[in-house]
Design a protein around this motif. Structure first.
Motif: not given
Ligand code: F6R
Length: 369
Positions: A58, A60, A103-107, A109, A155-157, A241-242, A245, A366
């Motif tokens: 996504g 990331a 690359i992952s915000q949540s770590g 996924t 939810v939207a990054s 994408l934004k 979503e 996810v």
């Molecule tokens: C879009 C969004 C998703 C995440 C994707 C990866 O706004 O939030 O596309 O970017 O699910 O998530 P992370 O970065 O947590 O691995």
């Protein structure tokens, strides 16, 4: 907790100057050299790297696409960006000299975690760019470069994205420095420019009225297209994408150079098209090429919403709307051009009365494949 804003997303959009600033913090010494002590991979091993894969999903993954342009330019190491869930199935060419950057915000996924595991099984070195301390992906990687965007709730990054791009620049400059590239000289200049970004983003966020208005007028749009080139291409994808979503509107982002290879057939009178315009100094005459793309679609009736740098007057004759961003060097432009697209999606969602922070069918992280 929302800092006086109506939604987490709006707050997080406004957290972006700090997200960039904090992600840059403490990553250079007094001489302006990059120091990444937190990378638990030896400098020798990093010097040996001859191929990089970026794995992510996504938003990331779009940060990873921006990273490809920057890292290849600065280091001359080939970089491939792979959607994490496709990585394994493309039978990736990976060995001990391959660096796999997740690359992952949540770590958390699952798709990304499985890609990192697969890379490790094949003997790669793995670095995680992550926003969540102690989460699963950094724990399962050889090294971690944290983004310091703070917790992202919507939810939207948004702020995680600009922090990810910032961290990728830092990693690219660091690898260039390690390898003694001539570009290491430039590194100081790039870092100096990066340090100006928080202020530029603040300027942008202080003048979003027109974008908000445009979003309100467009609340019943059925489809919106986004065009970009070079690092503007992933930003076009991110803008689309934004909008999917947050506003449930059909949106598609593509490389402006693809227009004549098919998508231009979609252009009919009134079709809104955002165009991310590279700065006039971008090499290879890209600016001029994108301006002529705008001219082509305008001639076919598109409603052109143009994101262009301050002082770029060439776009004016073909733009229905011009949204200005501060001038910066070509590779860094994504940190600025994405901002109006985030603001646009937020306000379109609000105008439709939708749940900005919790769009339907989506989860913040996810954790299933
Ligand atoms: C879009 C969004 C998703 C995440 C994707 C990866 O706004 O939030 O596309 O970017 O699910 O998530 P992370 O970065 O947590 O691995």
């Amino acid at each position: 907790e929302k800092g006086g804003y109506e939604t987490f997303m709006e707050k997080e959009i406004h957290d972006q100057p700090a997200a960039v600033r904090d992600t840059l913090l403490g990553r250079t010494d007094e001489d302006g050299r990059l120091v990444l002590d937190e990378l638990r991979i030896s400098e020798e091993e990093l010097r040996e790297v001859n191929r990089i894969y970026v794995v992510a999903c996504g938003t990331a993954a779009y940060a990873g696409m921006v990273a490809k342009y920057a890292i290849e330019h600065w280091t001359r190491i080939p970089v491939e960006v792979s959607l994490a869930h496709e990585f394994r199935y493309c039978d990736p060419i990976v060995d001990a000299r391959t660096l796999v950057v997740s690359i992952s915000q949540s770590g958390e996924t699952m798709d990304t975690l499985m890609a990192v595991k697969h890379a490790k099984d094949l003997g790669a070195r793995t670095i995680s760019i992550c926003n969540t301390h102690g989460s699963t992906i950094p724990r399962g990687s050889d090294a971690v470069l944290y983004t310091h965007a703070g917790p992202e709730i919507a939810v939207a990054s948004t702020k995680a994205f600009v922090a990810q791009i910032t961290a990728c620049y830092v990693l690219g400059l660091y690898l260039a420095q390690l390898r003694g590239q001539t570009y290491a000289d430039d590194a100081k200049q790039v870092m100096a420019e990066l340090h100006e970004m928080p202020e530029h983003i603040e300027t942008l966020l202080a003048s979003t009225d027109r974008v908000e208005e445009i979003a309100r007028f467009m609340a019943d749009s059925r489809s919106v297209l986004f065009l970009g080139r070079h690092v503007g291409y992933p930003i076009a994808m991110e803008g689309a994408l934004k909008l999917k979503e947050l506003a449930y509107i059909h949106a598609e982002g593509f490389a402006a150079g693809e227009l004549k290879h098919g998508p231009i057939a979609l252009i009919e009178p009134g079709q809104p098209v955002f165009v991310v315009v590279p700065g006039p100094d971008t090499p290879h005459g890209l600016h001029k090429k994108v301006v002529s793309n705008i001219q082509e679609i305008r001639a076919r009736g598109a409603r052109t919403l143009v994101i262009a740098e301050e002082g770029d007057e060439d776009v004016v004759p073909f733009a229905d709307e011009v949204i200005r961003v501060p001038k910066t060097s070509p590779l860094l432009q994504p940190l600025l051009t994405v901002i109006p697209l985030q603001v646009f999606a937020l306000h379109l969602s609000t105008a439709k009365g939708l749940d900005v922070d919790q769009p339907r069918n989506l989860a913040k992280s996810v954790t299933v494949e």
